[in-house]
Design a protein around this motif. Structure first.
Motif, short mmCIF file in Angstrom:
data_model
loop_
_atom_site.label_atom_id
_atom_site.label_comp_id
_atom_site.label_asym_id
_atom_site.label_seq_id
_atom_site.Cartn_x
_atom_site.Cartn_y
_atom_site.Cartn_z
N TYR A 31 -8.65 4.74 -8.75
CA TYR A 31 -9.99 4.19 -8.90
C TYR A 31 -10.02 2.70 -8.57
CZ TYR A 31 -14.28 2.64 -11.26
OH TYR A 31 -15.48 2.07 -11.57
N PHE A 32 -9.11 1.95 -9.17
CA PHE A 32 -9.15 0.51 -8.97
C PHE A 32 -8.78 0.14 -7.53
CE2 PHE A 32 -8.76 0.04 -13.76
CZ PHE A 32 -10.06 -0.42 -13.91
N ALA A 77 -3.75 9.64 -16.69
CA ALA A 77 -4.79 8.62 -16.72
C ALA A 77 -4.40 7.43 -15.84
CB ALA A 77 -5.02 8.15 -18.16
N GLN A 78 -3.14 7.05 -15.92
CA GLN A 78 -2.69 5.90 -15.12
C GLN A 78 -2.81 6.18 -13.62
OE1 GLN A 78 1.09 5.42 -17.05
NE2 GLN A 78 0.35 3.76 -18.36
N LYS A 79 -2.48 7.40 -13.22
CA LYS A 79 -2.63 7.78 -11.80
C LYS A 79 -4.08 7.65 -11.37
CE LYS A 79 1.13 10.98 -10.63
NZ LYS A 79 1.85 11.14 -11.94
N LEU A 80 -4.98 8.21 -12.18
CA LEU A 80 -6.40 8.19 -11.82
C LEU A 80 -6.95 6.77 -11.78
CD1 LEU A 80 -7.76 11.25 -13.87
CD2 LEU A 80 -7.72 11.01 -11.38
N LEU A 81 -6.52 5.96 -12.75
CA LEU A 81 -7.03 4.59 -12.81
C LEU A 81 -6.54 3.78 -11.61
CD1 LEU A 81 -6.52 4.18 -16.63
CD2 LEU A 81 -8.70 3.79 -15.47
N GLN A 82 -5.30 4.04 -11.20
CA GLN A 82 -4.77 3.34 -10.03
C GLN A 82 -5.60 3.69 -8.79
OE1 GLN A 82 -0.69 4.25 -9.08
NE2 GLN A 82 -0.28 2.10 -8.60
#
Lengths: 340, 340
Positions: free
Chosen positions: B325-326, B318-323
């Motif tokens: 995305y943001f 999730a952290q990878k994807l959120l990074q």
């Protein structure tokens, strides 16, 4: 807080079953500091080859049901079989002081003194999302430390049951015999999540009432839709005082494990839970970024007011807020969780 | 699609009870075109002073329970009391063709021909979020058109029940008498959402079984936690064929309305539902922006794969994807829903 260690020291200590290191690693993953979270990620990554070998059991029930004494009796039975047991608590509503953390530990006095048992109280004063994140990772750390059975205890009155249900293999609901009053505190929908119900305090003059309650709940569960696993949730009676029914509960869990290993349901359930965890984390982080955004935050009370008074619909309120957010977005988004 | 009208024409037509205009307004709010959505917002804003004066009833049950014939019988009774009734359907799973839309309408032949009834089939082929949005707004349009009772029919097998439960005053679960097989299709948790259960097809040789089922379900519901409103969900038997029990169901609804108006629960429930709708819409839009983002979209299958194979945790995925995305956010976010 004690000084941080290197990832390897945590990983080795956990693998060797060092409780002090395990506790410090859990403290680390509970920290919200970005630096700690980055270190925690490394530790978790390092223990990944050693996880998954426990039976994860969620235990819930309203205050008064005798959860602590039940966990102690059931836990002592499990350790008497030579199994290593970890007890984690999830209770986001309580703002525990240091004093009551001690209280929490001493609740389960005989269990805490068992060499095979590890009791970890709830992290204090966090949001449910934060507590869920810590607990999911604490489970992995305990597994890497060789704990074969993990209890995740929750308080039975709110949203945390759904959260715990999403991280365990088996969900056990404790109930009291009685005229229905004991249900006051249980949220609707929790009964249908249960893989089993245990009627507690089935001793002395309470035995008949407990047996009647068992029959009633058995009928009620029978009328509910079957579980995805093919498991038919049973109802047991037990007493932490006399020990009656405790052994049978563990036998029931062994049956569940046999069935759900045979039909591969447990494997599928955990895979589904992991993907849900992914999407749940994403949702939480997106919402945090949105609701913590200063421009959004400022507008929300006014928008909610306009909706409650019927001036605008919720949909048009949402659209206003989203427009603000996406417009003011670029400069203000948080970055604390982006560094995995 | 017919040409669009001016907001005032829609509003006046709806207020005058013009069904053609009402249908065109519903078609408008079902449209996903930004231009249509902006116009729909104006129409909804214009009818806001005239909404809220209906009893909103969710009706669910698995296929085979006789939902259409029940709705027809119950609906005809309600219109025979001189009340205006609208029937909306929520069924995101079905990808209805034009042919089956007609089928849907002719299902309730006698009701469709009642001057006091308005039957609107489900919008075709949308996500649950999209269907929920349309249905919530369709309810408001029907209320502005003077409909006093609104049925929201759903299919009883999935997530849509929770969605419907979040937009109605009363949630009615239809069940068949039988040995438990009828429960196969019902999702766990739905029974605890019910404000009442009606055992259908209680006629002929089925009467005894229906009465037994009523007693069993009554016992089961009695064991469930009480509802927030203080209402005790009853179990009724009824027959669309003979009309038995239909009148009593309406009397039960009147009792519910009396109770929940007296204790102000209905008012509170609607306010809560509106605020939930706000936050639900925000959540959906944030997730849509995230999952439709090209850089995010590209990475998801790989991340999900790594989680399923145990290489990384869901959290670090999730952290990878959120990074991603943001970081990639600023240029690519969608704007279609920001123009309220």
């Amino acid at each position: 807080m004690p000084p941080r260690l290197s990832p390897d020291i945590y990983i080795q200590g956990i693998r060797q079953g060092d409780r002090i290191i395990l506790s410090r690693a859990i403290t680390l993953i509970e920290s919200s500091l970005p630096k700690d979270q980055a270190l925690a990620s490394e530790v978790i990554q390092g223990i990944l080859p050693y996880i998954g070998n426990s039976l994860r059991i969620g235990i819930t029930g309203v205050p008064g049901v005798g959860k602590s004494t039940f966990i102690e009796a059931f836990g002592n039975h499990i350790t008497s079989l030579g199994k290593k047991l970890a007890v984690l608590t999830i209770d986001p509503s309580s703002q525990r002081s240091y004093g009551s953390i001690l209280g929490d530990k001493t609740r389960m006095e005989t269990l805490v003194n068992q060499p095979l048992a590890y009791v970890r109280p709830s992290p204090s004063g966090s949001s449910l999302g934060g507590v869920a994140r810590s607990t999911r990772q604490s489970i992995l750390l305990c597994e890497a430390a060789g704990y074969e059975v993990i209890f995740i205890e929750t308080v039975g009155v709110g949203q945390s049951e759904t959260t715990v249900h999403g991280m365990v293999d088996f969900f056990l609901l404790l109930m009291l015999a009685g005229a229905g009053d004991e249900l006051q505190g249980i949220k609707r929908g929790i009964m249908e999540m249960a893989d089993a119900i245990a009627i507690t305090k089935a001793d002395g003059s309470n035995i008949m009432a407990a047996r009647q309650a068992r029959a009633s709940y058995q009928n009620a569960l029978h009328l509910m839709p079957p579980t995805e696993s093919g498991w038919i949730p049973p109802v047991h009676t037990c007493s932490a005082l006399t020990g009656d029914g405790i052994k049978e509960l563990w036998q029931m869990l062994e049956e569940y494990v046999n069935l759900s290993n045979q039909n591969r349901f447990l494997h599928k359930k955990r895979q589904d839970q992991n993907l849900n965890w992914l999407h749940e984390t994403i949702r939480q982080e997106l919402e945090t970024a949105f609701y913590q955004n200063p421009s959004t935050k400022q507008q929300i009370p006014h928008i909610e007011q306009s909706i409650s008074s019927g001036e605008i619909t919720a949909l048009s309120g949402a659209q206003k807020l989203l427009q603000t957010y996406f417009t003011h977005y670029s400069t203000s988004h948080r970055s604390s969780d982006g560094d995995s």
